[in-house]
Design a protein around this motif. Structure first.
Motif, PDB file in Angstrom:
ATOM      1  N   GLY A  25     -11.509 -11.517  -0.223  1.00  0.00           N
ATOM      2  CA  GLY A  25     -11.461 -11.617  -1.671  1.00  0.00           C
ATOM      3  C   GLY A  25     -12.471 -10.713  -2.352  1.00  0.00           C
ATOM      4  N   THR A  26     -13.588 -10.458  -1.702  1.00  0.00           N
ATOM      5  CA  THR A  26     -14.615  -9.583  -2.276  1.00  0.00           C
ATOM      6  C   THR A  26     -14.163  -8.134  -2.367  1.00  0.00           C
ATOM      7  OG1 THR A  26     -15.613  -9.378  -0.087  1.00  0.00           O
ATOM      8  CG2 THR A  26     -16.558 -11.042  -1.581  1.00  0.00           C
ATOM      9  N   ASP A  27     -13.039  -7.793  -1.749  1.00  0.00           N
ATOM     10  CA  ASP A  27     -12.480  -6.430  -1.840  1.00  0.00           C
ATOM     11  C   ASP A  27     -11.632  -6.241  -3.092  1.00  0.00           C
ATOM     12  OD1 ASP A  27     -13.480  -5.452   0.654  1.00  0.00           O
ATOM     13  OD2 ASP A  27     -11.925  -6.617   1.682  1.00  0.00           O
ATOM     14  N   PHE A  28     -11.436  -7.308  -3.867  1.00  0.00           N
ATOM     15  CA  PHE A  28     -10.457  -7.247  -4.948  1.00  0.00           C
ATOM     16  C   PHE A  28     -10.683  -6.103  -5.932  1.00  0.00           C
ATOM     17  CE2 PHE A  28      -9.065  -8.267  -9.269  1.00  0.00           C
ATOM     18  CZ  PHE A  28      -7.698  -8.153  -9.051  1.00  0.00           C
ATOM     19  N   ASP A  29     -11.885  -5.905  -6.419  1.00  0.00           N
ATOM     20  CA  ASP A  29     -12.099  -4.861  -7.432  1.00  0.00           C
ATOM     21  C   ASP A  29     -11.723  -3.481  -6.900  1.00  0.00           C
ATOM     22  OD1 ASP A  29     -12.925  -6.709  -9.330  1.00  0.00           O
ATOM     23  OD2 ASP A  29     -15.058  -6.410  -8.903  1.00  0.00           O
ATOM     24  N   THR A  84       1.126  -1.862 -10.493  1.00  0.00           N
ATOM     25  CA  THR A  84      -0.207  -1.289 -10.649  1.00  0.00           C
ATOM     26  C   THR A  84      -1.168  -2.170 -11.446  1.00  0.00           C
ATOM     27  OG1 THR A  84       0.542  -0.074 -12.602  1.00  0.00           O
ATOM     28  CG2 THR A  84       0.640   1.088 -10.481  1.00  0.00           C
ATOM     29  N   SER A  85      -0.749  -3.362 -11.832  1.00  0.00           N
ATOM     30  CA  SER A  85      -1.622  -4.231 -12.629  1.00  0.00           C
ATOM     31  C   SER A  85      -2.597  -4.989 -11.722  1.00  0.00           C
ATOM     32  CB  SER A  85      -0.778  -5.244 -13.411  1.00  0.00           C
ATOM     33  OG  SER A  85      -0.311  -6.259 -12.541  1.00  0.00           O
ATOM     34  N   PRO A  86      -3.671  -5.500 -12.290  1.00  0.00           N
ATOM     35  CA  PRO A  86      -4.574  -6.346 -11.505  1.00  0.00           C
ATOM     36  C   PRO A  86      -3.863  -7.571 -10.912  1.00  0.00           C
ATOM     37  CG  PRO A  86      -5.674  -5.634 -13.505  1.00  0.00           C
ATOM     38  CD  PRO A  86      -4.224  -5.213 -13.628  1.00  0.00           C
ATOM     39  N   ASP A  87      -2.920  -8.149 -11.642  1.00  0.00           N
ATOM     40  CA  ASP A  87      -2.161  -9.282 -11.098  1.00  0.00           C
ATOM     41  C   ASP A  87      -1.363  -8.873  -9.868  1.00  0.00           C
ATOM     42  OD1 ASP A  87      -3.121 -10.962 -13.087  1.00  0.00           O
ATOM     43  OD2 ASP A  87      -1.311 -10.813 -14.325  1.00  0.00           O
ATOM     44  N   SER A 120      -0.842  -8.749  -3.889  1.00  0.00           N
ATOM     45  CA  SER A 120      -0.780  -7.916  -2.688  1.00  0.00           C
ATOM     46  C   SER A 120      -1.912  -8.252  -1.728  1.00  0.00           C
ATOM     47  CB  SER A 120      -0.831  -6.429  -3.080  1.00  0.00           C
ATOM     48  OG  SER A 120      -0.871  -5.616  -1.936  1.00  0.00           O
ATOM     49  N   LEU A 121      -3.128  -8.324  -2.234  1.00  0.00           N
ATOM     50  CA  LEU A 121      -4.273  -8.658  -1.389  1.00  0.00           C
ATOM     51  C   LEU A 121      -4.089 -10.043  -0.763  1.00  0.00           C
ATOM     52  CD1 LEU A 121      -7.105  -7.889  -0.325  1.00  0.00           C
ATOM     53  CD2 LEU A 121      -8.041  -8.887  -2.430  1.00  0.00           C
ATOM     54  N   ALA A 122      -3.649 -11.005  -1.571  1.00  0.00           N
ATOM     55  CA  ALA A 122      -3.412 -12.356  -1.057  1.00  0.00           C
ATOM     56  C   ALA A 122      -2.329 -12.364   0.019  1.00  0.00           C
ATOM     57  CB  ALA A 122      -3.030 -13.296  -2.207  1.00  0.00           C
ATOM     58  N   THR A 123      -1.325 -11.508  -0.127  1.00  0.00           N
ATOM     59  CA  THR A 123      -0.266 -11.415   0.881  1.00  0.00           C
ATOM     60  C   THR A 123      -0.824 -10.947   2.217  1.00  0.00           C
ATOM     61  OG1 THR A 123       1.455 -11.058  -0.764  1.00  0.00           O
ATOM     62  CG2 THR A 123       1.917 -10.273   1.466  1.00  0.00           C
ATOM     63  N   SER A 151      -3.313  -8.593  10.591  1.00  0.00           N
ATOM     64  CA  SER A 151      -2.891  -8.015   9.323  1.00  0.00           C
ATOM     65  C   SER A 151      -3.625  -6.697   9.118  1.00  0.00           C
ATOM     66  CB  SER A 151      -3.197  -8.969   8.166  1.00  0.00           C
ATOM     67  OG  SER A 151      -2.609  -8.508   6.960  1.00  0.00           O
ATOM     68  N   HIS A 152      -3.400  -6.087   7.977  1.00  0.00           N
ATOM     69  CA  HIS A 152      -4.158  -4.886   7.633  1.00  0.00           C
ATOM     70  C   HIS A 152      -5.630  -5.247   7.514  1.00  0.00           C
ATOM     71  CE1 HIS A 152      -0.951  -1.975   5.882  1.00  0.00           C
ATOM     72  NE2 HIS A 152      -0.515  -2.595   6.956  1.00  0.00           N
ATOM     73  N   TRP A 153      -6.466  -4.300   7.870  1.00  0.00           N
ATOM     74  CA  TRP A 153      -7.910  -4.417   7.687  1.00  0.00           C
ATOM     75  C   TRP A 153      -8.322  -3.634   6.453  1.00  0.00           C
ATOM     76  CZ3 TRP A 153      -6.000  -3.017  12.633  1.00  0.00           C
ATOM     77  CH2 TRP A 153      -6.217  -3.951  13.644  1.00  0.00           C
TER      78      TRP A 153
END
Length: 174
Positions: free
Chosen positions: A23-27, A48-51, A56-59, A70-72
């Motif tokens: 989650g810390t990778d989000f920004d 391309t939105s933050p949502d 995508s990150l959560a997936t 998963s992807h690293w």
């Protein structure tokens, strides 16, 4: 040379650390996916939105919980900077065990995608014990085709995936 570390599913290559996405990778992740040119090259549809970046990150994080891989996050060893994501991937309906990559544009042209993808393919053959690894590539994505060929993939076939025709590149254990 690729060193595979078993602690927390971290892989290290000459210039990269491949560690679990968090989650810390989000920004950084959202900034990468805010670039339409980055998103246009992806086989998995994402906006391309933050949502969109959040989903995508959560997936990818959820995929790791369900499948065990998963992807690293792709991180530069020299700076600790987030450069993108790469790794094994097989969501429901995917045409095989895939290796994919996505880098922020400022990291294109450095060979990071090739380096990370090679490590991911080695991981798939050694740790996941598969006989074939594929990559799903959008037609016209010359950069990804070049990466696929550099890691030993060859064009296997074209298929329909999520409503569009894609190239399947891949290789057998060898």
């Amino acid at each position: 040379m690729i060193h595979i570390l078993e602690i927390m599913s971290i892989l290290e290559t000459e210039r990269l650390i491949l560690r679990p996405l968090a989650g810390t990778d989000f920004d950084d992740y959202a900034a990468m996916l805010a670039d339409p040119e980055v998103v246009d090259g992806l086989a998995e549809p994402v906006g391309t939105s933050p949502d969109d970046a959040w989903r995508s990150l959560a997936t990818f994080i959820g995929h790791r919980e369900i499948r065990g891989f998963s992807h690293w996050a792709v991180v530069e060893r020299s700076t600790g900077r987030f450069a993108g994501r790469a790794g094994p991937w097989r969501p429901h309906g995917f045409p095989g065990l895939g290796v994919g990559w996505c880098l922020a544009r400022e990291h294109w042209g450095k060979g990071y995608a090739t380096e990370a993808a090679r490590a991911a393919v080695a991981y798939c053959f050694s740790d996941l014990d598969v006989d074939e690894v594929i990559s799903v590539i959008v037609p016209g994505n010359a950069r990804s085709i070049a990466v696929a060929e550099r890691i030993g993939h060859r064009h296997l076939r074209d298929t329909e995936y999520r409503g569009k025709t894609v190239h399947i590149y891949g290789q057998q254990r060898g």
